[in-house]
Design a protein around this motif. Structure first.
Motif: not given
Length: 549
Positions: A22, A25-28, A48, A70-72, A75, A111, A160
C-alpha cells in the motif's frame, strides 16, 4: 455491527490474505484502522505504481491475488501501470482504491475519478461498493473473478463514507476458484492427433500453473518425446536443462526454434494466449488460420478461437489439463525423438553467452559466473530494456516460481517485484536486473526493501541511454540522436544513502567480488555495472546497427 473498513479486512482474512502492499491515504483510513488489529502484514511502499507491481509479483509467484491499497485520484492513476501489467499477463490481483464520499460524487470533487470508466479496459472487473452490507458478497466475487478462467486484476472502489458506516452483514466466506477440466473426447482427439503427428511442438504459457503441474508437464514431454518451448517471460514453466527443452519463444527468438514451430505439423499451446511478442507478430502461428494443426488449451473459453482458430480447443486450466493428459501414452515410440534432442542442443548453443564485446565490462562472463553461483531456487526479476536479453537468453531457469518479469514489457518492474519476492520467500536469493532508465522509474522502492530488512540484490546495467529506444532510433534514423541520452546518479552511493549496500563495477573481473560483498552485507544492495553503450545487444553494437541501415 461492524464498520465497512472492518468488513473489508474480515473478507481479506477469510480469503487467506496474509499481506498487502500500500501507499496510505486518508480516503481509506477506516481500513488501516481495522488492519491495526489484524494479522495481515502491511508493506508500505513509496509510490503506488511500485505497490501495484509488488501485488502483481505476489500473484505471479503464488497464484493467489496480490492485494494493493491506494488512495483516490493520483494514487489510483499511479497504480494503473501495475493493473495494466496484471491484465496483459493474466495475473490475479485486487486493487482497492479509496473514493470520494457518496454525497460528493459526480461533482468533480477533490481527486475524484470514475474508476469504472478509467479502469474499464485494463481491468477484468471494476466495482464500486456503495453499501457496506454488501462487502462480503462483492469481495467474495472479486476473489473469484481475479482467480477463475483467465486470471486478472479486479479494481474495488471504496467510498469514504461507506467505509465508516456501521452495518450488520454476514460473515465473509472464502471464494471458490472455478476449475475447468478437459473432457475425455477432447483428450482422445489429442491423443490420436499426436499419434499421427510427424513433427509436433509444445509451447507453454499463461498462468494457472503450479509446481506439481510443471512436473506433470515434464513427464508428458518425456513420455511423448515432445520438444517444449516456453512463451515470452514464462521461462519458469520448464527446466531449461531438461533434454526436451527447446528454448523460449519471445523477443529475439532463436531462428532454429522459430523454424521448428513454423515447420511443425501439430502445435500444442498450453495455457497461453500467444500474443504479439511470442508469436513474432503472429507469424510463427498465423492468425486467424494457422498453417499447423493447433491444439489450444486455455482456462477461459473466451480465449479459444479469439485470435487463432484451433483444430482442437480444450477449455481447461493448464494444471487440470496436464493432470489428465499425463495418463495417456503414445501408441509407439515417437518418430521425432531425435529432433527433440537436436532442438535442445540448439538451445544450449544459443544460451551460451559471448565472452567478448565492446568496453571494459563484458556481460557474458558476468552471466556465466552467476549461472555457477546462483542456487536453482533463486528468483530473478526484471523490467524492460535491452539489458533484459542477458537474463532471458542466458539464465537457465530450473524451477517454478523463480521468475518475475512482465510480458507486457513494462519498465520499472524489477525492483518492486524483487521486494515482493523477498518478502514472500525470505530464505531465497532474489536478484533484480534493471537498466539505468528502468531502475529510475520505481527505484525508490529500494527504500521499502531497506525499511523491511529485505536483502535483495539489484544489478543496475548502466549504459547512460534508453537502450532499446536508442537501438531502434539508430536503425530507423541513424546518427539523429534525440531524447535517448541519460544523466544518472551514482547508483552505488544512492544505495548507501538509502541505508543499503552499494557497489560499482567498472571492469568484468570486479563483478564476482562485488556480488559476494553484496550478499555478505545482509543488506539490500545495488551493484552498478558500467556498460559501454555500444554493447546494445549480446551480438550487435550500436555501430553495427547504424552502419547496416
Amino acid at each position: 455491527m461492524k464498520t465497512g473498513g472492518q468488513l473489508i479486512v474480515d473478507a481479506l482474512e477469510a480469503n487467506g490474505v496474509d499481506r498487502m502492499y500500500c501507499v496510505p491515504g486518508e480516503s481509506y483510513l477506516a481500513v488501516l484502522d481495522a488492519l491495526h488489529d489484524s494479522k495481515i502484514r502491511s508493506i508500505v511502499c513509496r509510490q503506488e505504481g511500485g505497490a501495484a507491481m509488488m501485488a502483481d509479483c505476489h500473484g505471479r509467484l503464488t497464484g493467489k491475488p496480490g492485494i494493493c491499497f491506494v488512495t483516490r485520484g493520483p494514487g489510483a492513476t499511479n497504480a494503473s501501470a501495475g493493473v495494466h501489467i496484471a491484465m496483459q499477463d493474466s495475473i490475479p490481483m485486487i486493487l482497492f482504491i479509496g473514493q470520494v464520499a457518496s454525497h460528493a460524487k459526480e461533482r468533480e470533487a477533490f481527486q475524484e475519478v470514475n474508476y469504472r470508466r478509467f479502469f474499464g479496459d485494463i481491468a477484468k472487473w471494476v466495482v464500486e461498493i456503495d453499501d457496506a452490507a454488501r462487502i462480503p458478497e462483492l469481495l467474495t466475487r472479486a476473489f473469484s473473478v481475479a482467480t477463475s478462467g483467465r486470471p486478472g486484476p479486479v479494481v474495488v472502489s471504496l467510498p469514504e463514507d461507506m467505509l465508516t458506516s456501521v452495518v450488520e452483514a454476514p460473515a465473509a466466506l472464502p471464494a471458490v476458484q472455478v476449475e475447468t477440466r478437459p473432457g475425455d473426447e477432447e483428450l482422445a482427439k489429442l491423443e490420436a492427433l499426436l499419434n499421427g503427428a510427424k513433427n509436433p511442438f509444445v509451447i507453454l504459457g499463461g498462468t494457472r500453473w503450479s509446481a506439481e503441474a510443471v512436473e506433470s508437464m515434464k513427464k508428458i514431454s518425456e513420455a511423448w518425446s515432445l520438444p517444449v518451448g516456453v512463451s515470452f517471460r514464462r521461462q519458469m514453466l520448464f527446466d531449461h536443462l531438461h533434454d526436451n527443452y527447446a528454448g523460449d519463444v519471445g523477443i529475439g527468438v532463436n531462428p532454429k526454434i522459430a523454424k521448428a514451430i513454423k515447420d511443425a505439423d501439430v502445435v500444442l499451446l498450453v495455457g497461453g494466449r500467444f500474443g504479439e511478442m511470442p508469436s513474432s507478430d503472429y507469424t510463427l502461428i498465423k492468425s486467424p488460420y494457422p498453417d499447423q494443426k493447433l491444439v489450444h488449451i486455455h482456462a477461459d473459453a473466451d480465449e479459444l478461437g479469439r485470435v487463432y482458430r484451433p483444430t482442437i480447443a480444450i477449455n481447461a486450466s493448464p494444471a487440470a489439463f496436464v493432470e489428465a493428459f499425463a495418463k495417456r501414452k503414445p501408441a509407439a515410440k515417437p518418430a521425432w525423438a531425435e529432433n527433440t534432442k537436436a532442438l535442445h542442443a540448439a538451445y544450449l548453443e544459443w544460451s551460451t553467452p559471448p565472452l567478448t564485446g565492446p568496453g571494459p565490462v563484458q556481460m557474458g562472463p558476468v552471466m556465466n559466473w552467476l549461472e555457477k553461483v546462483l542456487p536453482e531456487d533463486a528468483i530473478l526479476t526484471n523490467g524492460a530494456g535491452n539489458y533484459a536479453t542477458w537474463v532471458h537468453r542466458f539464465h537457465r531457469f530450473r524451477r517454478y516460481a523463480t521468475q518475475g518479469a512482465p510480458t507486457s514489457g513494462s519498465m520499472g518492474y524489477g525492483t518492486p517485484a524483487a521486494v515482493a519476492a523477498k518478502a514472500l520467500f525470505p530464505d531465497r536469493v532474489v536478484v533484480a536486473f534493471a537498466g539505468d532508465g528502468c531502475f529510475m522509474m520505481n527505484g525508490q522502492e529500494f527504500a521499502t526493501a531497506v525499511q523491511y530488512g529485505l536483502p535483495i540484490i539489484v544489478i543496475v546495467v548502466n549504459n547512460g541511454i534508453y537502450g532499446t529506444i536508442r537501438m531502434h532510433q539508430e536503425r530507423e534514423y541513424p546518427g539523429r540522436v534525440e531524447a535517448t541520452d541519460l544523466k544518472n546518479p551514482d547508483f552505488a552511493a544512492l544505495a548507501r544513502a538509502y541505508g543499503g549496500h552499494g557497489e560499482t563495477v567498472n571492469e568484468t573481473d570486479e563483478f564476482a567480488a562485488a556480488f559476494e560483498r553484496a550478499r555478505a552485507s545482509g543488506k539490500p544492495a545495488i551493484i552498478e555495472i558500467k556498460l559501454d553503450p555500444e554493447a546494445i545487444t549480446p551480438m550487435r553494437t550500436l555501430s553495427d546497427i547504424r552502419d547496416k541501415r
